[in-house]
Design a protein around this motif. Structure first.
Motif, PDB file in Angstrom:
ATOM      1  N   ASP A  24     -31.042 -30.246  58.282  1.00  0.00           N
ATOM      2  CA  ASP A  24     -31.175 -31.548  57.638  1.00  0.00           C
ATOM      3  C   ASP A  24     -30.056 -31.664  56.615  1.00  0.00           C
ATOM      4  O   ASP A  24     -30.164 -31.174  55.513  1.00  0.00           O
ATOM      5  CB  ASP A  24     -32.539 -31.669  56.955  1.00  0.00           C
ATOM      6  CG  ASP A  24     -32.641 -32.937  56.136  1.00  0.00           C
ATOM      7  OD1 ASP A  24     -33.385 -32.927  55.148  1.00  0.00           O
ATOM      8  OD2 ASP A  24     -31.958 -33.918  56.456  1.00  0.00           O
ATOM      9  N   LEU A  25     -28.978 -32.317  57.012  1.00  0.00           N
ATOM     10  CA  LEU A  25     -27.833 -32.436  56.127  1.00  0.00           C
ATOM     11  C   LEU A  25     -27.805 -33.760  55.389  1.00  0.00           C
ATOM     12  O   LEU A  25     -26.980 -33.970  54.517  1.00  0.00           O
ATOM     13  CB  LEU A  25     -26.528 -32.283  56.925  1.00  0.00           C
ATOM     14  CG  LEU A  25     -26.372 -30.953  57.662  1.00  0.00           C
ATOM     15  CD1 LEU A  25     -25.060 -30.936  58.414  1.00  0.00           C
ATOM     16  CD2 LEU A  25     -26.440 -29.792  56.697  1.00  0.00           C
ATOM     17  N   GLY A  26     -28.708 -34.680  55.746  1.00  0.00           N
ATOM     18  CA  GLY A  26     -28.583 -36.019  55.201  1.00  0.00           C
ATOM     19  C   GLY A  26     -29.767 -36.506  54.416  1.00  0.00           C
ATOM     20  O   GLY A  26     -29.956 -37.720  54.267  1.00  0.00           O
ATOM     21  N   GLY A  27     -30.603 -35.633  53.902  1.00  0.00           N
ATOM     22  CA  GLY A  27     -31.751 -36.074  53.125  1.00  0.00           C
ATOM     23  C   GLY A  27     -32.688 -36.922  53.956  1.00  0.00           C
ATOM     24  O   GLY A  27     -33.040 -38.033  53.582  1.00  0.00           O
ATOM     25  N   SER A  28     -33.103 -36.405  55.124  1.00  0.00           N
ATOM     26  CA  SER A  28     -33.847 -37.210  56.079  1.00  0.00           C
ATOM     27  C   SER A  28     -35.341 -37.186  55.854  1.00  0.00           C
ATOM     28  O   SER A  28     -36.105 -37.594  56.710  1.00  0.00           O
ATOM     29  CB  SER A  28     -33.538 -36.735  57.502  1.00  0.00           C
ATOM     30  OG  SER A  28     -33.889 -35.374  57.644  1.00  0.00           O
ATOM     31  N   GLY A  29     -35.807 -36.718  54.729  1.00  0.00           N
ATOM     32  CA  GLY A  29     -37.225 -36.775  54.443  1.00  0.00           C
ATOM     33  C   GLY A  29     -37.945 -35.454  54.507  1.00  0.00           C
ATOM     34  O   GLY A  29     -39.167 -35.414  54.429  1.00  0.00           O
ATOM     35  N   VAL A  30     -37.245 -34.350  54.678  1.00  0.00           N
ATOM     36  CA  VAL A  30     -37.893 -33.044  54.696  1.00  0.00           C
ATOM     37  C   VAL A  30     -38.456 -32.742  53.313  1.00  0.00           C
ATOM     38  O   VAL A  30     -37.768 -32.897  52.306  1.00  0.00           O
ATOM     39  CB  VAL A  30     -36.901 -31.946  55.111  1.00  0.00           C
ATOM     40  CG1 VAL A  30     -37.568 -30.575  55.083  1.00  0.00           C
ATOM     41  CG2 VAL A  30     -36.341 -32.230  56.494  1.00  0.00           C
ATOM     42  N   THR A  31     -39.702 -32.310  53.265  1.00  0.00           N
ATOM     43  CA  THR A  31     -40.334 -31.978  51.993  1.00  0.00           C
ATOM     44  C   THR A  31     -40.050 -30.523  51.648  1.00  0.00           C
ATOM     45  O   THR A  31     -40.499 -29.610  52.337  1.00  0.00           O
ATOM     46  CB  THR A  31     -41.858 -32.195  52.068  1.00  0.00           C
ATOM     47  OG1 THR A  31     -42.115 -33.565  52.387  1.00  0.00           O
ATOM     48  CG2 THR A  31     -42.515 -31.844  50.742  1.00  0.00           C
ATOM     49  N   THR A  32     -39.275 -30.298  50.600  1.00  0.00           N
ATOM     50  CA  THR A  32     -38.973 -28.942  50.163  1.00  0.00           C
ATOM     51  C   THR A  32     -39.764 -28.612  48.898  1.00  0.00           C
ATOM     52  O   THR A  32     -40.236 -29.494  48.193  1.00  0.00           O
ATOM     53  CB  THR A  32     -37.474 -28.759  49.906  1.00  0.00           C
ATOM     54  OG1 THR A  32     -37.034 -29.761  48.982  1.00  0.00           O
ATOM     55  CG2 THR A  32     -36.682 -28.888  51.198  1.00  0.00           C
ATOM     56  N   ASP A  33     -39.895 -27.326  48.638  1.00  0.00           N
ATOM     57  CA  ASP A  33     -40.679 -26.817  47.519  1.00  0.00           C
ATOM     58  C   ASP A  33     -39.747 -26.644  46.316  1.00  0.00           C
ATOM     59  O   ASP A  33     -38.805 -25.852  46.369  1.00  0.00           O
ATOM     60  CB  ASP A  33     -41.296 -25.479  47.940  1.00  0.00           C
ATOM     61  CG  ASP A  33     -42.172 -24.844  46.882  1.00  0.00           C
ATOM     62  OD1 ASP A  33     -41.965 -25.112  45.680  1.00  0.00           O
ATOM     63  OD2 ASP A  33     -43.052 -24.046  47.245  1.00  0.00           O
ATOM     64  N   PRO A  34     -39.977 -27.366  45.203  1.00  0.00           N
ATOM     65  CA  PRO A  34     -39.085 -27.243  44.044  1.00  0.00           C
ATOM     66  C   PRO A  34     -38.992 -25.822  43.503  1.00  0.00           C
ATOM     67  O   PRO A  34     -37.936 -25.406  43.009  1.00  0.00           O
ATOM     68  CB  PRO A  34     -39.701 -28.192  43.010  1.00  0.00           C
ATOM     69  CG  PRO A  34     -40.525 -29.151  43.807  1.00  0.00           C
ATOM     70  CD  PRO A  34     -41.026 -28.371  44.992  1.00  0.00           C
TER      71      PRO A  34
END
Length: 502
Positions: A24-34
């Motif tokens: 995911d190189l374009g900020g496509s909505g993947v939810t990452t853990d801060p």
């Protein structure tokens, strides 16, 4: 919980661009853990370099160099690593003995450390070997500094132990510095077969092996240092120098782990791009992930884009010559088949040739994958599918036993692609999963699977085995459960094409 799903009213969750590796190189909505992102920011390239420098100062770490001299040899290196792991709060650390057939009377040890999780016997393993070799693999006295192979990977694994500790996980994170790799994977073979020494009924979710991650600054350009190789075999395993490269129309647990590295590693660390190699390792070569695959565990190898070695990357050149030649762009002195002028496996493998920031990026990818898997639910169990890609697919599976699943996602990949198309959330309103919903045309051939996701967005591996669907049917591939099977034995290769461990 038993799930028999025939979904039509599915909600599109993630629309990933189909880039080279599924990142995911374009900020496509993947939810990452801060918190995982914060962990990655703590990876320090100086720590990796300092570990490699300290190990180089031991002069040789050849597995049988127990009496190389004061503050020299593999035993001194072992004690240094044991002390470094022991200084990290929360880790349990052990010396893991094994018998080395080249020096059966000498003490030979892996160093293992682990951070217990909420499920103590659910394991995510990170490893790399710390032993070294010079041009003569049995020489246990001559200089074998091994700044990249194996100083860099030892520095990466130790740094990952440092940054991942102090946080909570569902799974136990295990860090292993192997010895005995260079003569035949002896240390990793021993511990992979004997994890019950330390864990009751161990369940290995994944094994992440790194070997030669240093970013040799003579063999790699600035563009090369924006990529890394990841090796993962299919079934049967592509191991020997004459084995053809794998194919996308195939499945294996290690390929599932490869897809996870591509998707989640790319979401957390988009600055570096994975190059998937569809074989267990370079032709005729091997590393410690092989020992875990032989125990039916998903395992992959991370390494630099180009190594200063005559090793070919793959066998894509066709039937002749086999194996393929090394990449043309590496310096001529790296292509010496006798390993006299190379950096790898010679006295020339010095820390001055590694790129610590590059090694730290590989460390960040590995940390993001390990932490994500350690916080995710287990994958769905007993997955199967019926129907076909023309009329729709019905999914059948059991939810994982740990019970903290928020929802499940389904995804599919073309038989011509390594990576899944958009993930789709499974709802409970009934219906079929259509090919169109999965990003395909009716009648296309694809592999399909499901994954578990918790409320924070941590995603499991996709269920194994994948199911292959075409216009007529859906079925589990007949070979899917023979996960340790090697390719049939080829004709004897020339002597210089035998398996050579890194």
């Amino acid at each position: 919980m038993k799930r028999t799903l025939i979904h039509s009213g599915l909600v599109l969750m993630i629309a990933l661009p189909l880039v080279l590796v599924g990142f995911d190189l374009g900020g496509s909505g993947v939810t990452t853990d801060p918190e995982i992102s914060a962990i990655l920011s703590n990876v320090n390239p100086n720590n990796i370099f300092n570990t490699a420098q300290t190990l180089q100062n031991f002069r040789t770490r050849q597995s049988c160099s127990d009496v190389a001299g004061p503050n020299q040899g593999v035993t001194a290196a072992r004690d240094y690593l044991f002390a470094q792991y022991s200084a990290i709060p929360g880790l349990q650390v052990r010396l893991d003995p094994f018998v080395h057939p080249n020096c059966p009377a000498a003490p030979t040890f892996n160093v293992i450390a682990w951070l217990p999780g909420r499920h103590p016997n659910r394991l995510v393993i990170i490893g790399g070997h710390y032993d070294s070799r010079t041009t003569n693999v049995l020489d246990n006295t001559s200089n074998a500094p091994a700044g990249n192979d194996a100083g860099a990977q030892t520095g990466v694994v130790l740094e990952l132990a440092r940054v991942l500790s102090g946080h909570r996980y569902d799974a136990t994170l295990v860090f292993i510095s192997f010895s005995g790799e260079e003569q035949g994977l002896y240390g990793s073979a021993s511990i992979a077969a004997n994890l019950t020494r330390y864990f009751d009924e161990p369940n290995v979710v994944a094994m992440l092996n790194t070997d030669i991650p240093g970013g040799d600054n003579t063999a790699n350009t600035a563009a090369d240092l924006l990529n890394f190789r990841l090796y993962s075999p299919g079934i049967p395993r592509e191991r020997r120098s004459t084995d053809a490269d794998g194919t996308t129309d195939n499945t294996s647990p290690s390929r599932g782990l490869m897809r996870y590295v591509g998707y989640w590693g790319g979401a957390y660390v988009p600055i570096i791009t994975m190059q998937p190699l569809l074989r267990e390792d370079r032709p005729g070569r091997g590393s410690d992930h092989t020992s875990f695959i032989s125990q039916a565990h998903p395992a992959v190898r991370f390494m630099e884009t180009h190594e200063c070695s005559p090793s070919p990357v793959d066998n894509s050149c066709g039937l002749v010559p086999l194996p393929c030649p090394p990449p043309q762009q590496i310096p001529n002195f790296c292509k010496d088949p006798k390993f006299i002028t190379t950096h790898q496996h010679s006295p020339n493998d010095l820390v001055q040739f590694i790129t610590p920031t590059y090694a730290s990026r590989i460390a960040q990818v590995m940390a993001s994958v390990a932490a994500s898997l350690a916080r995710a639910p287990l994958a769905p169990q007993e997955f199967n599918a019926s129907g076909n890609s023309t009329q729709g697919v019905r999914l059948h599976f059991d939810g994982p036993e740990d019970g903290h699943v928020d929802h499940f996602v389904v995804a599919a990949r073309s038989i011509n692609d390594n990576f899944y198309r958009p993930r789709v959330v499974l709802s409970d309103d009934g219906g079929r999963v259509s090919a169109r919903r999965l990003g395909f045309n009716r009648g296309d051939s694809f592999y399909i699977s499901v994954a578990s996701v918790d409320r924070q967005g941590h995603e499991s591996l996709f269920a194994y085995p994948e199911v292959r669907c075409d216009a007529n049917t859906c079925a589990i591939p007949s070979y899917a459960f023979d996960v340790t099977a090697p390719l049939p034995m080829p004709p004897p290769p020339p002597p210089d094409h035998d398996i050579d461990d890194d």
